[in-house]
Design a protein around this motif. Structure first.
Motif, short mmCIF file in Angstrom:
data_model
loop_
_atom_site.label_atom_id
_atom_site.label_comp_id
_atom_site.label_asym_id
_atom_site.label_seq_id
_atom_site.Cartn_x
_atom_site.Cartn_y
_atom_site.Cartn_z
N LYS A 142 -11.24 -1.78 23.47
CA LYS A 142 -11.33 -3.28 23.97
C LYS A 142 -10.07 -3.70 24.59
CE LYS A 142 -15.89 -4.77 22.33
NZ LYS A 142 -15.87 -5.84 24.06
N GLN A 143 -9.03 -3.44 23.38
CA GLN A 143 -7.28 -4.23 23.20
C GLN A 143 -6.69 -2.96 23.97
OE1 GLN A 143 -6.03 -3.97 19.66
NE2 GLN A 143 -7.72 -5.96 18.81
N ASP A 144 -6.85 -2.07 24.16
CA ASP A 144 -6.21 -1.07 25.47
C ASP A 144 -6.52 -1.28 26.62
OD1 ASP A 144 -5.76 0.72 22.75
OD2 ASP A 144 -6.67 1.71 23.82
N ASN A 145 -5.54 -0.80 27.62
CA ASN A 145 -4.95 -1.49 29.00
C ASN A 145 -6.19 -0.21 29.62
OD1 ASN A 145 -4.25 -3.63 28.62
ND2 ASN A 145 -2.19 -3.05 29.02
N GLU A 146 -6.61 -0.56 30.74
CA GLU A 146 -7.02 0.14 31.81
C GLU A 146 -6.06 1.12 32.52
OE1 GLU A 146 -9.99 1.03 31.97
OE2 GLU A 146 -11.00 0.11 31.29
N PRO A 147 -6.06 2.46 32.14
CA PRO A 147 -4.74 3.70 32.86
C PRO A 147 -5.07 3.54 34.53
CG PRO A 147 -6.49 4.78 32.63
CD PRO A 147 -6.98 3.56 31.88
N GLU A 148 -3.93 3.61 34.79
CA GLU A 148 -4.04 3.28 36.35
C GLU A 148 -4.93 4.42 37.14
OE1 GLU A 148 -2.77 0.43 38.93
OE2 GLU A 148 -2.11 -1.00 36.76
N SER A 173 -16.32 -1.36 33.19
CA SER A 173 -16.33 -2.42 34.48
C SER A 173 -17.61 -2.46 35.68
CB SER A 173 -15.26 -1.80 34.86
OG SER A 173 -14.85 -0.79 35.17
N LYS A 180 -10.57 -1.35 19.26
CA LYS A 180 -8.92 -0.59 19.22
C LYS A 180 -9.18 -0.21 21.00
CE LYS A 180 -5.53 2.82 19.31
NZ LYS A 180 -5.32 2.59 20.08
#
Length: 428
Positions: A38-44, A256, A36
């Motif tokens: 891995k699928q979530d977008n990194e927050p701004e 990252s 899950k």
């Protein structure tokens, strides 16, 4: 008699399997959480304050590789004036100090044959920085081994996580020589699994991660509170992690921020290194085990992390060692006909083959999941990725005899030669 022994061996090995399943069932949850995450977008991220860092490299006879590491630090997409590189040439007999200095590092040589180990070298350099460079007011210290290489965005990405308030941060550990052979690939695949399927879910669940040897960042205030680097067991990394978790610290993970290191390629090198790790884990458990158990039941913070650390440093090795010793004793008894020889040997052989099959299957699934999800980040041909997924369980299973021997053998720290002088361009 033979039937009784056969039943005992089968029941004993089945009990060991159930015990493992009970203790490590939470790792299945880790895998699901990792999928899950891995699928979530990194927050701004908001505008991040660029902190000033000191990079510390403890090196022993690393003239072949240390220049490449320093170059990768110099090429960071981060303000150069906010990064200073310090190298402690520790008991070197080659040109490590000269190569590092020519590459642009601040170098100090250390010669001490009594206090040997990375922890002593780190503490030596930290005290020099405190004494001679305190006016530079570093906010954090990066720690690398001389064979490492950093992705050009490494420090920038680590700074983002540092700005979130984490005082200890580990990162994504990739390999320079994944494709060299099944031994280097075994190490590399495990470190990828550790990063994305152990530390990533820990981070997502707001639990504490753990540092692993190299590629981490520590807040300057924490080093000051600890009085320098005070961890000198054979596995100073896990000792540091456990000590901080017991103090309530949460270690973060920055997926990252990617770095590469070199893995051993001969079984002799691997055997001695992992023997040191196994002995070091026993040492950490002996020193901190009681407090970790207390942290589970009485701790106000990091209760689950205390349990997680106990599972990391002790049971798998100890229980595997007990299992191999018990099976081995009965096998020897059968050979010398102290019990019904043929029946005992057959029963134990079948039980060990069944146990091997279960262990191989579980480790293969873990390796396959990691290989498939990290496929694009593994610097290796496609057929080798598949082949080394098949050999990965064999590499991991060799930990069992290593762990058993480590229970009884005195182990000392020994350096491993690093010869893979690749640059980031070579990897690409």
């Amino acid at each position: 008699m033979g039937s009784t022994i056969s039943t005992f061996i089968n029941d004993f090995n089945f009990f060991i399997f159930l015990l493992f399943a009970l203790m490590y069932s939470y790792k299945i949850v880790y895998i699901l959480v990792a999928f899950k995450a891995k699928q979530d977008n990194e927050p701004e991220m908001k505008i991040i304050h660029p902190s000033k860092y000191a990079v510390i490299i403890a090196a022993r006879n690393e003239e072949l590789v240390i220049g490449k590491l320093i170059k990768s630090i110099k090429n960071q997409k981060y303000p150069e004036k906010l990064i200073d590189i310090f190298v402690v040439a520790d008991n070197c007999t080659d040109n490590t100090a000269r190569v590092a200095e020519e590459a642009g590092a601040i170098v100090r040589e250390r010669f001490n044959k009594a206090l040997i180990g990375k922890g002593y070298a780190l503490d030596y350099m930290l005290k020099i920085i405190e004494k001679e460079y305190s006016s530079r007011k570093y906010e954090g210290y990066f720690v690398f081994d001389a064979d490492n290489l950093l992705d050009e965005n490494y420090i920038l990405e680590m700074n983002k996580t540092f700005s979130q308030g984490y005082r200890v941060i580990t990162s994504y550990r990739n390999s320079k020589n994944y494709d060299q052979n099944w031994i280097s690939a075994g190490y590399a695949l495990w470190f990828l699994h550790e990063a994305e399927y152990i530390n990533l879910p820990r981070m997502a669940l707001n639990s504490s991660c753990a540092i692993s040897g190299t590629g981490f960042l520590v807040h300057a205030d924490l080093i000051k509170e600890n009085g320098g680097w005070t961890h000198h067991l054979l596995t100073e990394d896990i000792e540091f992690s456990v000590s901080q978790i017991l103090k309530g610290e949460k270690i973060g993970y920055c997926r990252s921020a990617v770095f590469y290191d070199e893995q051993p390629v001969t079984f002799d090198q691997s055997w001695h290194q992992r023997l040191r790790w196994a002995k070091g884990f026993y040492q950490v458990f002996a020193k901190y085990g009681r407090n970790l158990v207390g942290g589970i039941f009485r701790g106000e913070r990091n209760r689950f992390s205390c349990y997680d650390m106990i599972m990391t440093i002790m049971p798998s090795m100890l229980i595997s060692s007990i299992s191999i010793i018990v099976n081995g004793l009965f096998y020897l008894a059968g050979l010398f006909e102290l019990v019904d020889g043929k029946v005992t040997i057959y029963a134990i052989t079948m039980a060990m083959l069944k146990s091997f099959g279960w262990n191989y299957s579980i480790l293969f699934i873990l390796g396959l999941i990691t290989t498939l999800t990290e496929w694009g980040k593994i610097h290796c041909s496609g057929w080798k990725k598949i082949a080394y997924t098949i050999t990965f369980p064999f590499f991991m299973i060799t930990y069992i005899p290593i762990s058993a021997i480590a229970l009884f053998k005195d182990v000392e720290w020994k350096p491993i030669a690093h010869t893979v002088a690749k640059s980031l361009d070579d990897l690409r």
